[in-house]
Design an enzyme around this catalytic site. Structure first.
Site, PDB file in Angstrom:
ATOM      1  CG  HIS C  56      -1.770  -1.200   1.366  1.00 52.31           C
ATOM      2  ND1 HIS C  56      -2.746  -1.506   0.465  1.00 52.31           N
ATOM      3  CD2 HIS C  56      -1.771  -2.193   2.272  1.00 52.31           C
ATOM      4  CE1 HIS C  56      -3.337  -2.642   0.825  1.00 52.31           C
ATOM      5  NE2 HIS C  56      -2.758  -3.080   1.916  1.00 52.31           N
ATOM      6  CG  HIS C 218      -6.644  -5.693   1.018  1.00 51.09           C
ATOM      7  ND1 HIS C 218      -7.389  -4.945   1.898  1.00 51.09           N
ATOM      8  CD2 HIS C 218      -5.390  -5.705   1.496  1.00 51.09           C
ATOM      9  CE1 HIS C 218      -6.597  -4.534   2.877  1.00 51.09           C
ATOM     10  NE2 HIS C 218      -5.389  -4.977   2.655  1.00 51.09           N
TER      11      HIS C 218
END
Ligand SMILES: Nc1ncnc2c1ncn2[C@@H]1O[C@H](COP(=O)(O)OP(=O)(O)O)[C@@H](O)[C@H]1O
Ligand SMILES: Nc1ncnc2c1ncn2[C@@H]1O[C@H](COP(=O)(O)OP(=O)(O)O)[C@@H](O)[C@H]1O
Ligand SMILES: [Mg+2]
Ligand SMILES: [Mg+2]
Ligand SMILES: [Mg+2]
Ligand SMILES: [Mg+2]
Lengths: 331, 206, 331, 206
Positions: C56, C218
């Site tokens: 991320h 995700h």
């Protein structure tokens, strides 16, 4: 095309609106909507100007700010700004000490800058230029003047911008920027093509499982297409190409910049940089400072570029000077 | 002879030619360049259309305005290149009331020599010079205007086609060296469209 | 899969090597290779800790630095750090004033943090937690406790980190972070899927010409799949979803964050932000500060998230405090 | 009865079961989760194999070490979940010299109740509890060990299959609500592989 767009023909103007709103503490509008100006500019210094096509964020406007570029001329996607925009960028940056125009070696930019410099002269503004040509893959070493400017331009702006901020004369600023780019080499590896929003599909292909070694920032083909390699192998290939060209040798102190081309996860850039760093260390090359991230991109292309600049005491001081831009902030 | 004041329909035909070939020019440029030639040209020509479609203007004035838009609003390589060609041609022709073979030659010759002041490309270097230069030459021989225009079109087409086997010496594709052979040059292709539609537009008045 | 990788199973450790080398002025290693620590930490303050899965970037380690997080625990790709890593992160951050653990609402993180907090207690360290749940698309408003934490975590870290830097007690730090996240709402739109390097192919699909509204970081599916829209329409959809939920109303002062999901060109984020800003202005909502860029990504996913935080005087002071991290530098 | 000290081959069979199903578990998790379940499990189990393949260890010790690796090196959801199950089962079984139906039940029951201290999921919530809980129940009835193991396998498989029609209440897929029906739960699937290979490994000694 899975992209965030309105009318693709207006993307540059719309982008500028969003950019200027977000970074209002760093940059401001000018009368020419295709010229962006730094908010904080030291008084009485040489003007530092750049410019180029859009789609390379943070380049070019992302390097406008204190101690770096004073103004930037903004072009269409992958297309040089107009001579008029360069001229206005010169006028906005000029404080009577002359202007250093630091840009990349593309035929459109060359033509427009040349015309703008002439027009500026007629208006009494002295402009001198440095043309970045750091991309080793774009021409053989005996044709340096044909090479493209790529991510090495960032070091050129950093050095030129710092020299101007420190009170250098126009010739000193030009000298510092020229020295920076002369001591800089880059190479890129492309893993996927990119799509111009107004075109709607990629204009070249990179076959899955292969990579384009020496790719340019507009997808210009490079030296060779070969099988996709591991990060370790890519790092070796890039370091071999770049280090041999200058050459960079044992004992050299360098600044290293690894930039993503837009869509490669930053995580992977760190993996690549770690390998590069190990190779440089093995060669006895000393890394003074490194930059890893999306510093000079090609829309949503995947891949990365490696840029190395050899430092002397002057360049070290210039690279280390604090800077505050959207693309690069350094205390 | 064609009246300079009848320029509008000619210019609009040129605009249409570029608009209709936007995708094609992009493809040609994509093969050995960066694929934006159609987009850049279309944008500039369409801005011109938008701004002047409800106005009247002469051929020379239209060329000037079109060139000026390319030059001062579009940029890229095409801004200075076509900007110079069109504006220099326009300046050479602004005083003509009527335009025939000799006058058109004077205009395009001025455009070509203006271009040659800013770029080094010569015939054979795989650029739009390969289209423009033989087209100007085709106008040198004394013929009736219509035949001259047909010859000019043919010369432009031949010039464009010859770029296919050439190796690029200037512009983005120059970096490809030998890899640049086998495809047309994008600028030569757009220049051919421009000259062809210009000739067709003028012929409607002959 | 066109990616820059060695053995995908080692990507996190290799990334950390590269990250730590590049940002050695901001972060340093600790004895636990999965715990990263800020170089500059004010003395005698409450510790501020975060942690989460990798992939991320800049989150999570990119928000470790002066005035933000003191340490971060690093997990595998898209997978919570171990309880052991959280525990070590607590120990490294603790200065005897207690530790605020500010993380996102995912079951793995919840379990590992819970266990680490227990283990820390046994060692005499007080840890209190705030769990970010800013994603409006992840559960209805009456089930706030089920919502995911997404890019709003950045405002939570900013507020909590600033409060701690200003000398707040543990309860004050927890209060500020909780207030920040309670006043924050986010939503994401996904345009392409992402590929976990060790898996080698995307684990979900987004059909060309469609978009996943409410996507998670995700790739978790969102509220609905609909036809791909223009930037203007996307902005409206996002603002409508976010503004209705808090709600954000006329006269509110807010901080706005538009983050790319990884592969969307930053240029397009500015286009989107410009539309969002116009909509907020129409609603009479006043933007105090905005952030546009890749602040919280999902590998090479295309798309963007919008996060809005309602400000009061305290939050404004906290958001405005200077900060220096890899992901966010503010003077 | 199966000797606790013969644990190695059982543990390595479990490892193999996970390794061979890495891609499959990823696919199952990809449908309603984030697709990393195979990767996470494979990584943890392979680290265990790497580290212990040249050592001797009992069944209980092997379980403990495997659980500890998952817990302290892998993290994610599986670290605390399988870490707790394996370590608590191991602690309950470390003093057994021989393991039969009752002993195995004691061990797995300890694992299950350890798990229930950290997660709220019950049977029917579409998690690995749907596999583990009926498997433990299958061991409650007095039978010869081999039949018990066969029953345990069957119960685990049935439990896993039942997750297909359930709506997820915990974990990532819980956010999907109704959209989570129609596919197996990833954790229930891996748990079934683990229990099946464990039973098969033990049966080789019976
Ligand atoms: N230096 C040059 N001299 C002559 N013609 C050039 C030169 N550079 C580019 N051209 C012409 O421009 C064309 C490409 O135009 P375009 O794609 O619009 O610009 P760019 O190359 O900047 O993307 C080429 O096909 C060539 O005909
Ligand atoms: N809160 C929970 N309670 C019980 N089981 C859970 C919980 N969260 C996740 N699981 C189990 O974990 C599995 C997913 O594991 P994995 O994919 O490795 O982790 P993650 O969901 O963090 O990516 C689910 O299929 C489910 O069986
Ligand atoms: Mg171009
Ligand atoms: Mg082009
Ligand atoms: Mg996960
Ligand atoms: Mg998962």
């Amino acid at each position: 095309m899975q992209r965030i767009l309105n009318n693709p023909d207006n993307i540059v103007d719309e982008m500028l609106e969003g950019f200027l709103k977000t970074h209002k503490d760093i940059v401001s509008k000018t009368d020419n909507k295709r010229v962006v100006k730094a908010r904080k500019i030291r008084d009485n210094k040489v003007g530092v100007v750049t410019g180029g096509g859009s789609g390379h964020k943070p380049a070019f406007i992302g390097y406008v700010g204190e101690n770096m570029c004073d103004t930037a001329a903004v072009g269409e996607i992958c297309s040089s700004p107009t001579a008029a925009a360069f001229l206005d960028a010169f006028k906005e940056a000029d404080q009577g000490q002359g202007v250093a125009c630091l840009y990349g070696n593309y035929s459109g930019d060359n033509m427009n800058v040349k015309m703008a410099v002439k027009m500026a002269k007629r208006e009494g503004i002295t402009v001198k230029t440095v043309v970045a040509n750091d991309d080793v893959a774009s021409a053989p070493k005996d044709q340096l003047e044909k090479r493209r400017g790529v991510a090495g331009e960032i070091f050129m702006w950093k050095a030129g911008g710092a020299k101007a901020a420190l009170g250098g004369t126009l010739d000193e600023v030009i000298g510092a920027a020229q020295k920076a780019i002369d001591n800089t080499r880059s190479v890129g590896i492309g893993l996927t093509p990119c799509t111009l929003p107004a075109v709607g599909h990629p204009n070249f292909q990179i076959k899955e499982g292969t990579m384009e070694v020496g790719i340019g920032h507009h997808g210009e083909p490079g030296i060779e297409v070969c099988e996709l390699e591991t990060a370790k192998e890519m790092a070796k290939r890039m370091v071999d190409l770049v280090a041999a060209d200058k050459p960079f040798e044992k004992g050299d102190e360098v600044a290293v910049l690894v930039s993503g081309l837009g869509a490669t996860p930053v995580m992977e850039l760190y993996v690549l940089y770690d390998e590069i760093d190990q190779l440089l260390e093995k060669r006895g090359i000393v890394t003074h400072r490194s930059y890893v991230g999306n510093y000079f991109t090609s829309l949503e292309m995947m891949g990365a570029t490696l840029t190395i600049m050899k430092l002397d005491d002057e360049l070290k001081e210039l690279v280390d000077l604090p800077v505050e831009t959207m693309g690069l902030t350094q205390k | 002879m064609f009246k300079n004041e009848n320029g509008k329909s000619v210019l609009l035909k040129m605009v249409k030619g570029i608009q209709e070939n936007k995708a094609y020019l992009g493809e040609v440029d994509g093969l050995i360049g960066d694929g934006d030639h159609g987009m850049n040209m279309n944008k500039g020509f369409s801005v011109f259309e938008e701004r002047f479609k409800d106005k009247e203007f002469s051929f020379a004035d239209g060329l000037y305005e079109l060139g000026n838009i390319l030059f001062s609003e579009i940029g890229g390589s095409m801004g200075p290149i076509y900007g110079t060609i069109f504006m220099d041609a326009a300046e050479a022709g602004e005083d003509f009331d009527e335009i025939g073979r000799a006058e058109l030659m004077t205009m395009l010759e001025a455009g070509l020599s203006g271009l040659q002041e800013i770029v080094e490309a010569k015939v054979g270097d795989k650029t739009l010079v390969d289209t423009l230069s033989p087209a100007v030459d085709a106008l040198r021989e004394e013929r009736d205007f219509k035949s001259s225009l047909l010859e000019m079109k043919k010369a432009a087409e031949d010039g464009r086609d010859k770029t296919k086997d050439m190796m690029a010496k200037f512009g983005r594709s120059a970096r490809l060296g030998e890899r640049s052979r086998g495809v047309l040059d994008a600028g030569a292709t757009s220049c051919c469209i421009i000259l062809t539609t210009m000739a067709d537009g003028i012929m409607e008045y002959l």
